[in-house]
Motif scaffolding. Structure first.
Motif, PDB file in Angstrom:
ATOM      1  N   ASN A   1      36.074  28.588  37.190  1.00 13.46           N
ATOM      2  CA  ASN A   1      35.250  28.076  36.093  1.00 13.46           C
ATOM      3  C   ASN A   1      36.050  27.851  34.811  1.00 13.46           C
ATOM      4  N   VAL A   2      37.231  27.248  34.968  1.00 13.09           N
ATOM      5  CA  VAL A   2      38.050  26.913  33.804  1.00 13.09           C
ATOM      6  C   VAL A   2      38.474  25.450  33.940  1.00 13.09           C
ATOM      7  N   ASP A   3      38.348  24.703  32.854  1.00 12.73           N
ATOM      8  CA  ASP A   3      38.485  23.250  32.894  1.00 12.73           C
ATOM      9  C   ASP A   3      39.802  22.802  32.260  1.00 12.73           C
TER      10      ASP A   3
ATOM     11  N   THR B   1      38.935  45.000  34.844  1.00  8.86           N
ATOM     12  CA  THR B   1      37.542  44.592  34.768  1.00  8.86           C
ATOM     13  C   THR B   1      37.388  43.506  33.711  1.00  8.86           C
ATOM     14  N   LYS B   2      36.284  42.802  33.750  1.00  7.62           N
ATOM     15  CA  LYS B   2      36.029  41.791  32.732  1.00  7.62           C
ATOM     16  C   LYS B   2      35.944  42.424  31.353  1.00  7.62           C
ATOM     17  N   GLU B   3      35.387  43.632  31.287  1.00  8.42           N
ATOM     18  CA  GLU B   3      35.287  44.328  29.998  1.00  8.42           C
ATOM     19  C   GLU B   3      36.671  44.633  29.431  1.00  8.42           C
TER      20      GLU B   3
ATOM     21  N   PHE C   1      39.806  41.809  46.105  1.00 11.35           N
ATOM     22  CA  PHE C   1      39.020  42.290  47.232  1.00 11.35           C
ATOM     23  C   PHE C   1      37.620  42.793  46.894  1.00 11.35           C
ATOM     24  N   ASP C   2      37.482  43.536  45.821  1.00 11.42           N
ATOM     25  CA  ASP C   2      36.219  44.234  45.574  1.00 11.42           C
ATOM     26  C   ASP C   2      35.384  43.610  44.459  1.00 11.42           C
ATOM     27  N   ASP C   3      36.047  43.037  43.477  1.00 12.12           N
ATOM     28  CA  ASP C   3      35.353  42.446  42.335  1.00 12.12           C
ATOM     29  C   ASP C   3      35.760  40.998  42.171  1.00 12.12           C
ATOM     30  N   ALA C   4      34.879  40.203  41.599  1.00 12.80           N
ATOM     31  CA  ALA C   4      35.186  38.799  41.350  1.00 12.80           C
ATOM     32  C   ALA C   4      36.327  38.693  40.342  1.00 12.80           C
ATOM     33  N   PHE C   5      37.222  37.754  40.569  1.00 15.05           N
ATOM     34  CA  PHE C   5      38.350  37.553  39.668  1.00 15.05           C
ATOM     35  C   PHE C   5      37.885  36.790  38.433  1.00 15.05           C
ATOM     36  N   THR C   6      38.352  37.243  37.258  1.00 14.01           N
ATOM     37  CA  THR C   6      38.065  36.569  35.996  1.00 14.01           C
ATOM     38  C   THR C   6      39.359  36.008  35.435  1.00 14.01           C
ATOM     39  N   SER C   7      39.454  34.694  35.328  1.00 11.50           N
ATOM     40  CA  SER C   7      40.626  34.084  34.710  1.00 11.50           C
ATOM     41  C   SER C   7      40.566  34.322  33.207  1.00 11.50           C
ATOM     42  N   PHE C   8      41.689  34.731  32.634  1.00 15.39           N
ATOM     43  CA  PHE C   8      41.694  35.070  31.210  1.00 15.39           C
ATOM     44  C   PHE C   8      41.279  33.888  30.345  1.00 15.39           C
TER      45      PHE C   8
END
Length: 386
Positions: free
Chosen positions: A83-85, A180-182, A209-216
């Motif tokens: 979700n990064v453009d 984490t995202k936090e 593996f366990d949590d969704a990846f968040t692109s910085f």
């Protein structure tokens, strides 16, 4: 001639990873848990696309930034997966592996004596690349008691008027740690407060593996401060193809492209055609590899803890980073003796920085059968030194 070699190159230490890989390569019967490389072969449809490009005579240079078809697919991929453009025409460069992307990014932003914060333990090339660019790598140790998460007090205290950027790699090499995202949001606040850039090495993003990846770059206000580095080596099992990419603010990408033009011209044409196919039709294979890695992780990390090598549960990549402190051996001693006495190759943790001392990196990108045999040998070894 005296001083034939530049002083800053003379001071560089050879990669500790390659040293143990080379030692293991000259011994029979070794189980190597050393080199961070998938044990899967690149999917046939990707190889076939590369072969077809040769049959079709695509053997010339591409545009410096890479095939526009590939940059377009990278743009779609980043949007769909994370979700990064990014615009394919101005925000993306195809590089010779993620390693070259990182080198270009550092050289494009670092002035002499600029400081770049590196979270340790960290991949072996980070500090040398910063130093080769004339900068200073400021190393901040992670929290080993909290799964090697970031120590925010140390991070904040390390920022000076010379700090230009923070280099992040999550999932991490060598620890496998996910943030984490936090935690990422907390970093973003520090970045904004001190007007910094972020070099975000996301080469292991597909192997979360366990949590969704968040692109910085997706965090509020961070896209214009983030240089996103990734590639095809890990998630797509294309290490030998040497193909990566960088996405970022157009002014920084333009500066990187100038360096790329003089240093490399362009990435391999036939590899780029393979990568187009990987992005279009490679999702199923990635998911199968990911499931396999997760099964291996679950077995291997549980086994390490059982045999007396305490290890946190890595959230991604394909590395375990167990403690060997109970043996009384240093990381170097442990790795050398384990290789000689039990023919298992691991990488001493101190090659990833001082904070890695007392640990070793084990890649579980090996078959389950090899991991099971490695565990037997490691258990025998640890008992002898406990």
């Amino acid at each position: 001639m005296k001083n034939r070699i530049a002083s800053h190159v003379q001071q560089l230490q050879p990669s500790g990873i390659r040293r143990f890989f080379d030692l293991a390569a000259n011994m029979e019967g070794v189980i190597s848990l050393g080199v961070g490389e998938p044990d899967f072969i690149t999917s046939w449809n990707i190889r076939e696309a590369c072969i077809a490009s040769l049959h079709n005579g695509h053997t010339s240079y591409t545009a410096n930034a890479g095939l526009i078809e590939l940059r377009t697919e990278i743009s779609k991929y980043l949007m769909h997966q994370f979700n990064v453009d990014y615009r394919p025409t101005s925000d993306i460069i195809v590089t010779v592996g993620a390693s070259q992307a990182l080198d270009l990014a550092i050289r494009a932003i670092v002035d002499p004596d600029d400081e770049v914060i590196v979270i340790e333990p960290s991949f072996v090339s980070y500090a040398p690349l910063i130093e080769l660019a004339g900068g200073k790598a400021v190393k901040v140790g992670a929290n080993p008691d909290k799964g090697f998460s970031i120590n925010f007090e140390k991070l904040t205290a390390s920022i000076t008027s010379r700090t230009k950027a923070i280099l992040l790699c999550f999932p991490n090499n060598p620890t496998g740690t996910m943030l984490t995202k936090e935690e990422l949001i907390q970093i973003s606040r520090i970045v904004e407060m001190h007007d910094l850039l972020v070099l975000s090495d996301e080469i292991y993003a597909e192997l979360s593996f366990d949590d969704a990846f968040t692109s910085f770059a997706t965090l509020p206000g961070m896209k214009d401060r983030t240089i996103l580095i990734s590639g095809f080596s890990k998630g797509f099992a294309m290490t030998g193809w040497r193909l990566g990419f960088v996405a970022g603010p157009s002014d920084i990408v333009e500066a990187m492209l100038k360096i790329h033009q003089y240093a490399m011209m362009c990435a391999s044409t036939m590899a780029q055609y393979g990568a187009i196919e990987a992005l279009k039709n490679g999702r199923k294979d990635i998911e199968e590899m990911k499931k396999s890695y997760k099964r291996r992780r679950n077995y291997f990390v549980a086994s390490l803890n059982e045999i007396g090598m305490p290890c946190h549960q890595p959230g991604g990549a394909f590395y375990a980073f167990p403690s060997i402190k109970q043996t009384g051996l240093s990381s170097q001693e442990f790795a050398e003796k384990l290789l000689i006495e039990e023919k298992v190759a691991v990488v001493p943790g101190d090659v990833f920085g001082k904070s890695g001392e007392g640990y070793v990196r084990c890649s579980y990108a090996s078959s389950l059968e090899q991991l099971q045999e490695a565990v037997k040998r490691m258990e025998r070894f640890v008992k002898n030194y406990r």
